[in-house]
Structures are given as structure tokens and as C-alpha cells.
Design an enzyme around this catalytic site. Structure first.
Site, PDB file in Angstrom:
ATOM      1  N   GLY A   1       0.794  -1.229   0.000  1.00 31.67           N
ATOM      2  CA  GLY A   1       0.000   0.000   0.000  1.00 31.67           C
ATOM      3  C   GLY A   1       0.823   1.273   0.000  1.00 31.67           C
TER       4      GLY A   1
ATOM      5  N   ARG B   1      -5.669  -9.015  -8.725  1.00 31.56           N
ATOM      6  CA  ARG B   1      -6.721  -9.909  -9.217  1.00 31.56           C
ATOM      7  C   ARG B   1      -7.265  -9.374 -10.526  1.00 31.56           C
ATOM      8  NH1 ARG B   1      -8.528 -13.187  -5.489  1.00 31.56           N
ATOM      9  NH2 ARG B   1     -10.342 -13.651  -6.759  1.00 31.56           N
TER      10      ARG B   1
ATOM     11  N   HIS C   1       0.861  -0.077 -13.414  1.00 34.96           N
ATOM     12  CA  HIS C   1       1.613  -1.305 -13.667  1.00 34.96           C
ATOM     13  C   HIS C   1       3.092  -0.958 -13.833  1.00 34.96           C
ATOM     14  CE1 HIS C   1       2.178  -5.444 -14.952  1.00 34.96           C
ATOM     15  NE2 HIS C   1       2.999  -4.956 -15.871  1.00 34.96           N
TER      16      HIS C   1
HETATM   17  C1  GAR Z   1       3.206  -1.339  -7.520  1.00 31.76           C
HETATM   18  O1  GAR Z   1       4.539  -1.267  -7.944  1.00 31.76           O
HETATM   19  C2  GAR Z   1       2.292  -1.566  -8.700  1.00 31.76           C
HETATM   20  O2  GAR Z   1       2.769  -0.987  -9.880  1.00 31.76           O
HETATM   21  C3  GAR Z   1       2.300  -3.057  -8.805  1.00 31.76           C
HETATM   22  O3  GAR Z   1       2.247  -3.500  -7.468  1.00 31.76           O
HETATM   23  C4  GAR Z   1       2.980  -2.587  -6.660  1.00 31.76           C
HETATM   24  C5  GAR Z   1       2.191  -2.310  -5.418  1.00 31.76           C
HETATM   25  O4  GAR Z   1       2.981  -1.667  -4.470  1.00 31.76           O
HETATM   26  N1  GAR Z   1       1.154  -3.528  -9.535  1.00 31.76           N
HETATM   27  C6  GAR Z   1       1.171  -4.593 -10.326  1.00 31.76           C
HETATM   28  O5  GAR Z   1       2.140  -5.288 -10.492  1.00 31.76           O
HETATM   29  C7  GAR Z   1      -0.146  -4.868 -11.027  1.00 31.76           C
HETATM   30  N2  GAR Z   1      -0.006  -5.949 -11.968  1.00 31.76           N
HETATM   31  P1  GAR Z   1       2.315  -0.980  -3.196  1.00 31.76           P
HETATM   32  O6  GAR Z   1       1.386  -2.012  -2.562  1.00 31.76           O
HETATM   33  O7  GAR Z   1       3.463  -0.627  -2.291  1.00 31.76           O
HETATM   34  O8  GAR Z   1       1.572   0.231  -3.674  1.00 31.76           O
END
Ligand code: GAR
Length: 203
Positions: A12, A92, A110
Site C-alpha cells: 500500500g 486480481r 503497472h
Molecule cells: C506497484 O509497484 C504496482 O505498480 C504493482 O504492485 C505494486 C504495489 O505496491 N502492480 C502490479 O504489479 C499490477 N499488476 P504498493 O502495494 O506498495 O503500492
């Protein structure tokens, strides 16, 4: 469009960056009204509680189907009159139960330059492939895996001897700037969508 629900499954840190932007008046008038997580134990859930943001924490496996899980989420979103869904590390795929009522109003961030390296572990995929440039994409969500119309992208160079850890840190830094910018633009009504083409009007 200014009442926002953030969906997240993990740390988060993007949720925190969005909250900070809101506090500083940099979210285009958008207000985060709800945090939805499919992982009730995820750190993001605690962050939301600490910030006094209402949470909807549901385990998909407690439901007979993905559709029933999402139907419960949609009911809460409608009750709170949510106008924008911001996926921030929500791991998801979304089904038509959520997509249909919120078509054109769900965005995702992403950690690659889509369409390269969609899906899980985008940063590891980029390093394994050996690309010299990767980055961050914010896009509208459709029924596919990271396939919706692109709203904004930023490039990040891959360094010699880069690691998933080092590159993730640089990618996150860019995400913390880019996502609030795009969410703010949406909340302020500055993003339009025509087929696959998006236009973000300047302030
Ligand atoms: C982020 O880097 C986002 O780009 C990635 O998850 C991370 C969440 O970090 N999302 C994906 O890979 C979606 N396919 P956070 O929980 O610290 O914000």
C-alpha cells in the site's frame, strides 16, 4: 468521479502516496472514501485504518464465485456513490460484475511499459529479458490482463548490475508521482477516452 475507492492487495505504498496527495490538495478534488482489499492481513489494510479510511476487507475464497465476491464489493461502492476505482497493487483480474457498472472508471498502475511485461513480476520479467528501458504505465482497466487503454507512461533506465530491489525502488518513486497526477486529472474531469485513445487535458 471525485469519490474514490482504492483497491490494493499488498504494502500500500501507492495508497499512502495518494493519501498524501489528497492531504496536500493535489488530487484534483478527489477524495479517497474506501479501501478495498482481498487480503485482510495486508499492510495496506492497517494503513487505511490508521488513516481513518473505511475498509472493505473480503476474502474471495469465502465466496462461492468471483462474481459473488465482486457483487458484494459493487453493492458497497454504490452505497458510497464511488465514481472512480483506483487499483494500486490489486493482484486480481476484474470480472464483468465490476467492469460493467464501472466501465471507463477503473484505472490501474503497472510497473512496466505496457504492452511489455504484463501480469505478475513485471520488474523481474524486464530484468530477465534484458531490456535497457522499462517504466510505469497507468491505464484504464478492461477484461484482459493489463490490456486497457494507456493513460500515461514514464520511462526508467535499467542500469548495469540492476536488481529487482534497486529497480523496484526507482519504479516506486516514479509511481508515487505519476499516480496522484493521473488520479487527480481523472477526478478533475480532465481525462477523456475514445476507443483506445485517451487524452489528458492540461490543468
Ligand atoms: C506497484 O509497484 C504496482 O505498480 C504493482 O504492485 C505494486 C504495489 O505496491 N502492480 C502490479 O504489479 C499490477 N499488476 P504498493 O502495494 O506498495 O503500492
Amino acid at each position: 468521479q471525485s469519490r474514490i475507492a482504492v483497491f490494493a492487495s499488498g504494502q500500500g505504498s501507492n495508497f499512502a502516496a495518494l493519501m498524501d496527495a489528497q492531504k496536500e490538495g493535489n488530487l484534483g478534488g478527489g477524495r479517497i472514501e474506501l479501501l478495498v482489499s482481498d487480503k485482510p492481513e495486508a499492510p495496506v489494510a492497517q494503513r487505511a485504518k490508521d488513516a481513518g479510511i473505511p475498509t472493505l476487507l473480503l476474502r474471495p475464497k469465502d465466496f462461492a464465485s468471483r462474481e459473488l465476491y465482486e457483487a458484494e464489493i459493487v453493492a458497497e461502492l454504490q452505497r458510497l456513490k464511488i465514481g472512480l476505482i483506483v487499483l494500486a497493487g490489486y493482484m486480481r483480474l476484474i470480472t464483468p460484475v465490476l467492469l460493467t457498472p464501472y466501465s471507463g472508471r477503473i484505472i490501474n498502475i503497472h510497473p512496466s511499459l505496457l504492452p511489455a511485461f504484463a501480469g505478475k513480476d513485471a520488474i523481474g520479467q524486464a530484468l530477465d529479458y534484458g531490456v535497457k528501458l522499462t517504466g510505469v504505465t497507468v491505464h484504464f482497466v478492461d477484461g484482459g490482463m493489463d490490456t486497457g487503454p494507456v493513460i500515461a507512461q514514464r520511462c526508467i533506465a535499467v542500469e548495469d548490475n540492476d536488481t529487482v530491489d534497486l529497480l523496484s525502488k526507482r519504479i516506486h518513486k516514479v509511481e508515487y508521482e505519476l499516480y496522484p497526477e493521473v488520479v487527480g486529472a481523472f477526478a478533475a474531469g480532465r481525462i477523456s477516452l475514445d476507443g483506445r485513445k485517451t487524452i489528458v487535458r492540461e490543468k
